[in-house]
Design a protein around this motif. Structure first.
Motif, mmCIF file in Angstrom:
data_model
loop_
_atom_site.group_PDB
_atom_site.id
_atom_site.type_symbol
_atom_site.label_atom_id
_atom_site.label_comp_id
_atom_site.label_asym_id
_atom_site.label_seq_id
_atom_site.Cartn_x
_atom_site.Cartn_y
_atom_site.Cartn_z
ATOM 1 N N PRO A 188 49.454 19.229 -48.047
ATOM 2 C CA PRO A 188 49.623 17.779 -47.974
ATOM 3 C C PRO A 188 48.771 17.033 -48.998
ATOM 4 O O PRO A 188 47.722 17.534 -49.413
ATOM 5 N N PRO A 189 49.221 15.847 -49.400
ATOM 6 C CA PRO A 189 48.413 15.035 -50.320
ATOM 7 C C PRO A 189 47.025 14.801 -49.737
ATOM 8 O O PRO A 189 46.884 14.320 -48.618
ATOM 9 N N THR A 190 46.012 15.170 -50.492
ATOM 10 C CA THR A 190 44.632 15.055 -50.031
ATOM 11 C C THR A 190 43.758 14.665 -51.209
ATOM 12 O O THR A 190 43.855 15.273 -52.276
ATOM 13 N N LYS A 191 42.920 13.668 -51.036
ATOM 14 C CA LYS A 191 42.053 13.220 -52.119
ATOM 15 C C LYS A 191 41.172 14.368 -52.595
ATOM 16 O O LYS A 191 40.558 15.076 -51.808
ATOM 17 N N GLY A 192 41.136 14.552 -53.914
ATOM 18 C CA GLY A 192 40.320 15.602 -54.491
ATOM 19 C C GLY A 192 41.058 16.912 -54.687
ATOM 20 O O GLY A 192 40.507 17.854 -55.250
ATOM 21 N N TYR A 193 42.316 16.985 -54.244
ATOM 22 C CA TYR A 193 43.119 18.190 -54.368
ATOM 23 C C TYR A 193 44.274 17.921 -55.330
ATOM 24 O O TYR A 193 44.854 16.835 -55.330
ATOM 25 N N THR A 194 44.624 18.922 -56.121
ATOM 26 C CA THR A 194 45.761 18.806 -57.034
ATOM 27 C C THR A 194 46.938 19.567 -56.459
ATOM 28 O O THR A 194 46.872 20.781 -56.273
ATOM 29 N N ALA A 195 48.009 18.841 -56.169
ATOM 30 C CA ALA A 195 49.176 19.460 -55.541
ATOM 31 C C ALA A 195 50.349 19.515 -56.519
ATOM 32 O O ALA A 195 50.463 18.692 -57.430
ATOM 33 N N ILE A 196 51.223 20.507 -56.318
ATOM 34 C CA ILE A 196 52.401 20.667 -57.173
ATOM 35 C C ILE A 196 53.447 19.612 -56.835
ATOM 36 O O ILE A 196 54.110 19.065 -57.712
ATOM 37 N N THR A 197 53.608 19.338 -55.546
ATOM 38 C CA THR A 197 54.591 18.363 -55.080
ATOM 39 C C THR A 197 53.921 17.410 -54.101
ATOM 40 O O THR A 197 52.732 17.544 -53.800
ATOM 41 N N ASN A 198 54.703 16.463 -53.565
ATOM 42 C CA ASN A 198 54.155 15.568 -52.541
ATOM 43 C C ASN A 198 54.194 16.214 -51.165
ATOM 44 O O ASN A 198 53.910 15.577 -50.163
ATOM 45 N N ASN A 199 54.591 17.481 -51.125
ATOM 46 C CA ASN A 199 54.589 18.333 -49.935
ATOM 47 C C ASN A 199 55.768 18.110 -48.991
ATOM 48 O O ASN A 199 55.898 18.793 -47.985
ATOM 49 N N SER A 200 56.648 17.179 -49.300
ATOM 50 C CA SER A 200 57.848 17.020 -48.474
ATOM 51 C C SER A 200 58.723 18.266 -48.614
ATOM 52 O O SER A 200 58.777 18.893 -49.680
ATOM 53 N N LEU A 201 59.400 18.618 -47.550
ATOM 54 C CA LEU A 201 60.336 19.741 -47.608
ATOM 55 C C LEU A 201 61.390 19.507 -48.688
ATOM 56 O O LEU A 201 61.846 20.458 -49.338
ATOM 57 N N LEU A 202 61.769 18.259 -48.879
ATOM 58 C CA LEU A 202 62.770 17.924 -49.892
ATOM 59 C C LEU A 202 62.249 18.238 -51.295
ATOM 60 O O LEU A 202 62.985 18.761 -52.140
ATOM 61 N N TRP A 230 43.437 22.834 -47.025
ATOM 62 C CA TRP A 230 44.671 23.611 -47.028
ATOM 63 C C TRP A 230 44.466 24.994 -46.408
ATOM 64 O O TRP A 230 45.310 25.482 -45.666
ATOM 65 N N LYS A 231 43.320 25.608 -46.697
ATOM 66 C CA LYS A 231 43.029 26.926 -46.122
ATOM 67 C C LYS A 231 42.714 26.805 -44.628
ATOM 68 O O LYS A 231 43.007 27.724 -43.859
ATOM 69 N N ARG A 232 42.113 25.680 -44.215
ATOM 70 C CA ARG A 232 41.844 25.478 -42.789
ATOM 71 C C ARG A 232 43.159 25.411 -42.004
ATOM 72 O O ARG A 232 43.260 25.934 -40.889
ATOM 73 N N LEU A 233 44.157 24.766 -42.571
ATOM 74 C CA LEU A 233 45.455 24.692 -41.895
ATOM 75 C C LEU A 233 46.004 26.088 -41.644
ATOM 76 O O LEU A 233 46.506 26.391 -40.552
#
Length: 201
Positions: free
Chosen positions: A176-190, A67-70
């Protein structure tokens, strides 16, 4: 293609690596993506892993998480870029630059600008059909388009629209959904918009 690029070119400098990636790898990952844009998290992760592993090889990025690389490389996730392409294709359909084969309808108001009509769901259909309905191009494209503010959705010049869309997208996290990362949402704009609305409540 990624393996070929990394084996032929030994230079890992940011400029060269990004140039090779954008021209030789990413173009293949995004061909006709509005048509096949996946909704399963496992599929999103699998496609995203290509960009994830490639960017790890860029000089100065080895110790940054994906995520930081992006952010560091000023790249959008492949998932976010697919939604961007859907929005751009919707603009082209509305402006007669692409066939409107699905007969998407648009309505204009003084308050919200131009909005797309979301196709109605047949309530008599089986519940299992609802997932296909939500992820169909007509529904997803209309919902993504309707996120745009009036000052963006009324632009009639393509390049100006793309520039304004890019600024709009920067207002959303891109995790974005990435193995090993915990995300708040599925990253869709919606999903991010829904999350923002819940927070404001």
């Amino acid at each position: 293609m990624t393996s070929w690029v990394l084996s032929v070119f030994r230079d890992r400098s940011r400029f060269l690596m990004l140039t090779l990636y954008k021209t030789m790898v990413r173009s293949k990952l995004e061909y006709c993506c509005p048509v096949w844009n996946p909704d399963k998290i496992s599929d999103i992760e699998a496609i995203e892993s290509i960009q994830r592993h490639y960017t790890r090889r860029i000089s100065g990025c080895q110790n940054l998480d994906y995520w930081k690389r992006l952010q560091n490389l000023n790249l959008l996730s492949l998932q976010r870029r697919r939604e961007r392409y859907i929005i751009i294709h919707t603009w082209k359909m509305m402006n007669g630059l692409a066939p409107n084969d699905i007969n998407m309808q648009f309505k204009e108001s003084s308050r919200h600008g131009i909005k797309a009509t979301v196709p109605a769901f047949n309530k008599k259909a089986q519940c299992s059909i609802s997932t296909h309905y939500e992820n169909s191009f007509g529904v997803k494209a209309a919902k993504l388009w309707n996120l745009l503010p009036k000052e963006v959705n009324k632009i009639q010049i393509l390049e100006t629209f793309k520039s304004s869309l890019a600024k709009f997208l920067k207002g959303f996290p891109d995790t974005p959904p990435t193995k090993g990362y915990t995300a708040i949402t599925n990253n869709s704009l919606l999903e991010w918009t829904l999350q923002k609305d819940l927070t404001q409540e």
